[in-house]
Design an enzyme around this catalytic site. Structure first.
Site, short mmCIF file in Angstrom:
data_model
loop_
_atom_site.label_atom_id
_atom_site.label_comp_id
_atom_site.label_asym_id
_atom_site.label_seq_id
_atom_site.Cartn_x
_atom_site.Cartn_y
_atom_site.Cartn_z
N SER A 6 73.19 25.35 61.70
CA SER A 6 72.63 26.67 61.39
C SER A 6 72.40 26.79 59.90
CB SER A 6 73.56 27.78 61.87
OG SER A 6 73.05 29.05 61.51
N SER A 7 71.23 27.27 59.52
CA SER A 7 70.94 27.52 58.11
C SER A 7 71.58 28.80 57.63
CB SER A 7 69.42 27.60 57.89
OG SER A 7 68.89 28.74 58.57
N CYS A 25 66.18 48.34 86.16
CA CYS A 25 67.33 48.40 87.07
C CYS A 25 68.44 47.43 86.67
CB CYS A 25 66.91 48.15 88.51
SG CYS A 25 66.45 46.43 88.88
N VAL A 63 69.74 29.78 72.80
CA VAL A 63 69.45 30.41 74.10
C VAL A 63 69.12 29.37 75.16
CG1 VAL A 63 68.70 32.60 73.09
CG2 VAL A 63 67.03 30.77 73.42
N ASP A 64 69.50 28.10 74.90
CA ASP A 64 69.10 27.01 75.79
C ASP A 64 70.15 26.62 76.83
OD1 ASP A 64 70.97 25.47 74.25
OD2 ASP A 64 69.37 24.93 72.84
N CYS A 74 65.68 42.74 84.44
CA CYS A 74 64.78 43.89 84.62
C CYS A 74 65.23 44.99 83.67
CB CYS A 74 64.81 44.39 86.06
SG CYS A 74 63.84 45.91 86.31
N GLN A 96 74.22 30.70 68.72
CA GLN A 96 73.01 31.48 68.50
C GLN A 96 71.87 30.96 69.38
OE1 GLN A 96 73.65 30.66 64.08
NE2 GLN A 96 72.54 32.59 64.00
N HIS A 133 72.71 35.48 71.61
CA HIS A 133 71.33 35.92 71.82
C HIS A 133 70.86 35.77 73.25
CE1 HIS A 133 70.87 34.92 67.27
NE2 HIS A 133 71.37 36.12 67.47
N CYS A 190 59.53 43.39 88.61
CA CYS A 190 60.78 43.25 89.34
C CYS A 190 60.56 43.45 90.83
CB CYS A 190 61.78 44.26 88.81
SG CYS A 190 63.38 44.26 89.66
#
Length: 263
Positions: free
Chosen positions: A207-208, A118, A91-92, A115, A89, A107, A166
């Site tokens: 994770s909780s 496009c 995003v790092d 963009c 989960q 995620h 963009c």
């Protein structure tokens, strides 16, 4: 674990030892601002500009974060052939930085910019350079950082920040992550369900399970008679479903399980 067939589901608690706060656990900070929603980002130019100022500063912390002992232990377990897959989960990108392969990023990843017109993808470093170039006087100081890379800033620090569009089509740019109000791509969810359904054990790390985005995989595992084990600091909504529940620091537990030396 020894028989293999384990699928990992990781959350923000796995990255706290890398200096990235979690959402609800011991290191979580109280947010002054609500998380950005997709609807607000795309419809409100002022909110979008303010988000980019906060995210630009937050990336200076997230982008420099390094994998910790927990990430390295997960990569080692995969190398040993004990893991059938990793769903995160987060995003790092720290699973991959530690050497893990074929990670499903539910995620998305803050290191990519997309963009919305496009579909072009560009590295975050390129976006950071462009924002620095058009905001040479920006000197915001973060009050706190959040797990999604969104820094907390004083309101006066946000005024006058300029965004960029963009380079290919002039369209709206957004970090390649799933915002609140946005749906996780169906193919990611389906691949994750398939991994879980073929596993012997679903191992939840950090994770909780408060939000359905992660908890649905625990529910799917239970439905198919698959064992659920959870290692997490603090309360987790997966407790009623777990055959094994460990409330302890992941940076201590996981290296012991993987038999790897700590940093």
């Amino acid at each position: 674990m020894a028989e293999g067939g384990v699928v990992v589901l990781s959350g923000a608690g796995l990255s706290t030892d890398s200096g990235i706060p979690d959402y609800r656990g011991p290191s979580g900070s109280a947010r002054r601002s609500t998380p950005m929603t997709y609807q607000t980002f795309t419809r409100d130019p002022i909110a979008r500009r303010r988000y980019w100022a906060r995210s630009h500063l937050g990336w200076r912390t997230i982008g420099q974060a390094a994998p910790n002992d927990g990430h390295r232990a997960v990569a080692r377990l995969q190398e040993q052939g004990l893991l059938d897959g990793i769903i995160t989960q987060n995003v790092d990108g720290l699973h991959q930085a530690a050497g893990a392969r074929d990670v499903i990023e539910l995620h998305g990843n803050l290191a990519r910019i997309t963009c919305l017109d496009c579909g072009a993808l560009t590295p975050r470093e390129e976006m950071g350079g462009r924002l620095d170039a058009v905001n040479p006087a920006f000197a915001g100081v973060a009050i706190a950082f959040n797990a999604d890379g969104d820094a907390e800033l004083a309101d006066e620090s946000l005024d006058g920040f300029t965004t960029v569009d963009c380079l290919d089509c002039g369209g709206m740019l957004k970090p390649d992550v799933v915002y609140f109000g946005e749906t996780v791509p169906a193919d990611r969810v389906q691949r994750s369900f398939e991994l879980v359904e073929s596993a012997r054990t679903l191992l939840v790390l950090g994770s909780s399970l408060t939000v359905m985005s992660g908890r649905r995989f625990v529910l799917r595992a239970v439905k198919h008679g698959i064992r659920v084990a959870i290692v997490n600091r603090g309360v987790t909504r997966g407790e009623p479903y777990a055959s094994l529940l460990i409330d302890a620091p992941l940076g201590i537990v996981l290296p012991h399980v993987a038999a790897v030396p700590t940093a």
